[in-house]
Structure formats: C-alpha cells, structure tokens
Design a protein around this motif. Structure first.
Motif, PDB file in Angstrom:
ATOM      1  N   GLN A   6      64.089  24.693  -8.951  1.00 52.48           N
ATOM      2  CA  GLN A   6      62.979  23.935  -9.577  1.00 52.48           C
ATOM      3  C   GLN A   6      62.089  23.335  -8.487  1.00 52.48           C
ATOM      4  N   GLU A   7      62.699  22.808  -7.451  1.00 50.80           N
ATOM      5  CA  GLU A   7      61.936  22.211  -6.347  1.00 50.80           C
ATOM      6  C   GLU A   7      61.113  23.287  -5.633  1.00 50.80           C
ATOM      7  N   LEU A   8      61.708  24.465  -5.497  1.00 56.61           N
ATOM      8  CA  LEU A   8      61.032  25.581  -4.838  1.00 56.61           C
ATOM      9  C   LEU A   8      59.809  26.014  -5.653  1.00 56.61           C
ATOM     10  N   ILE A   9      60.009  26.070  -6.978  1.00 59.83           N
ATOM     11  CA  ILE A   9      58.900  26.444  -7.868  1.00 59.83           C
ATOM     12  C   ILE A   9      57.784  25.408  -7.768  1.00 59.83           C
ATOM     13  N   GLU A  10      58.199  24.152  -7.779  1.00 57.42           N
ATOM     14  CA  GLU A  10      57.218  23.049  -7.680  1.00 57.42           C
ATOM     15  C   GLU A  10      56.452  23.136  -6.351  1.00 57.42           C
ATOM     16  N   GLN A  11      57.239  23.423  -5.305  1.00 54.71           N
ATOM     17  CA  GLN A  11      56.634  23.527  -3.968  1.00 54.71           C
ATOM     18  C   GLN A  11      55.621  24.684  -3.902  1.00 54.71           C
ATOM     19  N   ILE A  12      55.993  25.810  -4.524  1.00 53.67           N
ATOM     20  CA  ILE A  12      55.104  26.986  -4.533  1.00 53.67           C
ATOM     21  C   ILE A  12      53.843  26.676  -5.316  1.00 53.67           C
ATOM     22  N   LYS A  13      54.035  26.020  -6.498  1.00 56.70           N
ATOM     23  CA  LYS A  13      52.873  25.653  -7.331  1.00 56.70           C
ATOM     24  C   LYS A  13      51.938  24.727  -6.560  1.00 56.70           C
ATOM     25  N   LYS A  14      52.570  23.719  -5.921  1.00 58.89           N
ATOM     26  CA  LYS A  14      51.772  22.718  -5.183  1.00 58.89           C
ATOM     27  C   LYS A  14      50.999  23.385  -4.049  1.00 58.89           C
ATOM     28  N   ASN A  15      51.721  24.256  -3.303  1.00 58.52           N
ATOM     29  CA  ASN A  15      51.070  24.953  -2.194  1.00 58.52           C
ATOM     30  C   ASN A  15      49.952  25.867  -2.705  1.00 58.52           C
ATOM     31  N   GLY A  16      50.200  26.542  -3.827  1.00 59.19           N
ATOM     32  CA  GLY A  16      49.171  27.430  -4.424  1.00 59.19           C
ATOM     33  C   GLY A  16      47.947  26.663  -4.874  1.00 59.19           C
ATOM     34  N   VAL A  17      48.215  25.521  -5.511  1.00 61.37           N
ATOM     35  CA  VAL A  17      47.083  24.676  -5.964  1.00 61.37           C
ATOM     36  C   VAL A  17      46.313  24.155  -4.757  1.00 61.37           C
ATOM     37  N   ASP A  18      47.044  23.702  -3.749  1.00 61.60           N
ATOM     38  CA  ASP A  18      46.382  23.185  -2.535  1.00 61.60           C
ATOM     39  C   ASP A  18      45.523  24.279  -1.878  1.00 61.60           C
ATOM     40  N   VAL A  19      46.118  25.480  -1.801  1.00 64.41           N
ATOM     41  CA  VAL A  19      45.382  26.609  -1.209  1.00 64.41           C
ATOM     42  C   VAL A  19      44.151  26.915  -2.042  1.00 64.41           C
ATOM     43  N   ALA A  20      44.334  26.939  -3.358  1.00 62.48           N
ATOM     44  CA  ALA A  20      43.214  27.240  -4.273  1.00 62.48           C
ATOM     45  C   ALA A  20      42.125  26.173  -4.157  1.00 62.48           C
ATOM     46  N   GLU A  21      42.579  24.921  -4.102  1.00 62.99           N
ATOM     47  CA  GLU A  21      41.604  23.827  -3.982  1.00 62.99           C
ATOM     48  C   GLU A  21      40.824  23.935  -2.647  1.00 62.99           C
ATOM     49  N   ASN A  22      41.572  24.215  -1.580  1.00 63.25           N
ATOM     50  CA  ASN A  22      40.935  24.365  -0.255  1.00 63.25           C
ATOM     51  C   ASN A  22      39.951  25.537  -0.258  1.00 63.25           C
ATOM     52  N   GLU A  23      40.403  26.631  -0.898  1.00 63.67           N
ATOM     53  CA  GLU A  23      39.543  27.819  -0.987  1.00 63.67           C
ATOM     54  C   GLU A  23      38.276  27.500  -1.788  1.00 63.67           C
ATOM     55  N   ALA A  24      38.486  26.772  -2.887  1.00 54.67           N
ATOM     56  CA  ALA A  24      37.347  26.394  -3.748  1.00 54.67           C
ATOM     57  C   ALA A  24      36.388  25.494  -2.986  1.00 54.67           C
ATOM     58  N   GLU A  25      36.937  24.532  -2.257  1.00 52.21           N
ATOM     59  CA  GLU A  25      36.081  23.637  -1.472  1.00 52.21           C
ATOM     60  C   GLU A  25      35.306  24.414  -0.408  1.00 52.21           C
ATOM     61  N   SER A  26      36.002  25.372   0.199  1.00 53.25           N
ATOM     62  CA  SER A  26      35.364  26.194   1.221  1.00 53.25           C
ATOM     63  C   SER A  26      34.237  27.028   0.611  1.00 53.25           C
ATOM     64  N   ILE A  27      34.525  27.595  -0.567  1.00 50.98           N
ATOM     65  CA  ILE A  27      33.509  28.399  -1.254  1.00 50.98           C
ATOM     66  C   ILE A  27      32.312  27.534  -1.640  1.00 50.98           C
ATOM     67  N   LEU A  28      32.619  26.342  -2.168  1.00 48.09           N
ATOM     68  CA  LEU A  28      31.547  25.411  -2.554  1.00 48.09           C
ATOM     69  C   LEU A  28      30.711  24.990  -1.335  1.00 48.09           C
ATOM     70  N   ALA A  29      31.379  24.682  -0.242  1.00 49.52           N
ATOM     71  CA  ALA A  29      30.669  24.262   0.975  1.00 49.52           C
ATOM     72  C   ALA A  29      29.789  25.404   1.489  1.00 49.52           C
ATOM     73  N   SER A  30      30.331  26.620   1.461  1.00 48.40           N
ATOM     74  CA  SER A  30      29.571  27.790   1.908  1.00 48.40           C
ATOM     75  C   SER A  30      28.370  28.036   0.993  1.00 48.40           C
ATOM     76  N   ALA A  31      28.612  27.917  -0.319  1.00 46.74           N
ATOM     77  CA  ALA A  31      27.528  28.116  -1.298  1.00 46.74           C
ATOM     78  C   ALA A  31      26.446  27.056  -1.117  1.00 46.74           C
ATOM     79  N   LYS A  32      26.904  25.791  -0.893  1.00 50.44           N
ATOM     80  CA  LYS A  32      25.934  24.699  -0.692  1.00 50.44           C
ATOM     81  C   LYS A  32      25.115  24.937   0.580  1.00 50.44           C
ATOM     82  N   ALA A  33      25.791  25.361   1.652  1.00 50.54           N
ATOM     83  CA  ALA A  33      25.093  25.643   2.921  1.00 50.54           C
ATOM     84  C   ALA A  33      24.087  26.781   2.724  1.00 50.54           C
ATOM     85  N   GLU A  34      24.506  27.811   1.986  1.00 53.61           N
ATOM     86  CA  GLU A  34      23.619  28.947   1.721  1.00 53.61           C
ATOM     87  C   GLU A  34      22.413  28.503   0.880  1.00 53.61           C
TER      88      GLU A  34
END
Length: 202
Positions: A6-34
C-alpha cells in the motif's frame, strides 16, 4: 506485506502526480513564454508597420509638397516666358512702326551727324536693305549731300529686314540698328525689370 504494498502504491501515485504536476508547470511555463514571445513579436511588427506607414506618409506629403512647389515654379517660369514673348512682339511692332515711317530717315541723319562728329570716325557707311534704300534714297541724298562729299556712303544689304547698320573706318567698327537688333536690345534691357516686378508681386 500488505502495508508495504500500500505504501509503495501511495509512493508511486505521489511520484506520478508530482511528475505530472512538474510536467504541467513546465508546459505552462513554456506556453506562457511562447505566448509572451508571440505578443512581443506582434507588438514589434505592429510598431514597425506603424513607423513605416508614418515614414511613407511623410515621404508622400513631402513628395506632394515638392510637386506642388515645382508646379508653381513651372507656372511662374511659363508666365514669365509668355510675358517676355509678348513684350518682344509689342517691341517689334513699335520698332517696325518707327522704321516704316519717315522717322527712319530722320534717325539715320541723326546717327550720321553723331558719328561724323566723333574723332577718328572715317569712311562712314549707312547700310539699309534694298527696299528701304530705294524708298529713302532721295531724302537721304538730299539731307546728307554735304556729308557724302566727305566720304559718307549709302549701301544696300538684304541680310536684315528694317532698320539700318553703320560701318566706320572701312568696316572696322560695325553698329547694328536693324529692327531685330533694336528689339533684342530693348527686350534684354526690359526683361530683367519685368522679371523683378513679377517677383515682387509673388
């Protein structure tokens, strides 16, 4: 074991969400810069278009003003030339009127008197066209009889119309009082004065 899973699943979910959030922020920042770059480029292009339009407008206004000034100068030059031509025509008529009357004989007699009184003036010849010489010969022979005995001569030359020419000292000095020469002389004298009057009237 189940807890660890359960902890492993939680950890994977958390890491996936963090990665997704970081990716989204990066995409947003790139889009804003463009988007900012597109807006900045569009503003720069708009400013360039506006500046080019202003410069073109200035160029067109200056070109129009120059054309108007040139057209004004052309009209004035044309008017001056027209006045000069008219002046020459009027002078020509006046000179021809004088030269076609009895005044021509009187003028010739006066000029011969003037030239004969000059020191060193010898062998004075009065030159007229054949027609004028024929019509004035009797009058001139009568009035210049004494002077002709001293060397004054009457000669015919059909290279000019109206008026007369005087040659002295066997043709070494030559003075043109033909109709054309007198009209040119009067026109050259009066034209600058008329041009000055026209300039003052501008």
């Amino acid at each position: 074991m189940e807890v660890q899973l359960q902890e492993l699943i939680e950890q994977i979910k958390k890491n996936g969400v963090d990665v997704a959030e970081n990716e989204a922020e990066s995409i947003l920042a790139s889009a804003k810069a463009e988007a900012d770059k597109i807006i900045s480029d569009a503003k720069a292009e708009a400013n360039k278009i506006l500046l080019d339009a202003k410069n073109e407008n200035k160029r067109m206004v200056k070109s129009s003003e120059d054309s108007i000034r040139q057209a004004g100068r052309n009209v004035l030059i044309s008017f001056r030339e027209s006045v000069t031509r008219e002046l020459k025509t009027v002078l020509g008529e006046s000179v021809n009127n004088v030269y076609s009357s009895d005044s021509l004989a009187k003028l010739i007699i006066k000029f011969v008197d003037g030239w004969e009184s000059k020191p060193g003036a010898e062998d004075i010849s009065v030159i007229l066209n054949s027609e004028d010489l024929k019509s004035l010969e009797d009058t001139l022979l009568s009035c210049l009889k004494d002077k002709m005995q001293k060397g004054v001569m009457l000669k015919a030359n059909d290279n000019f119309n109206g008026g007369f020419r005087i040659a002295v000292n066997n043709g070494q000095a030559f003075y043109d009082y033909s109709a054309d020469a007198v009209v040119d002389m009067l026109s050259n004298y009066l034209s600058p004065k008329i041009t000055k009057l026209l300039k003052e009237a501008e």
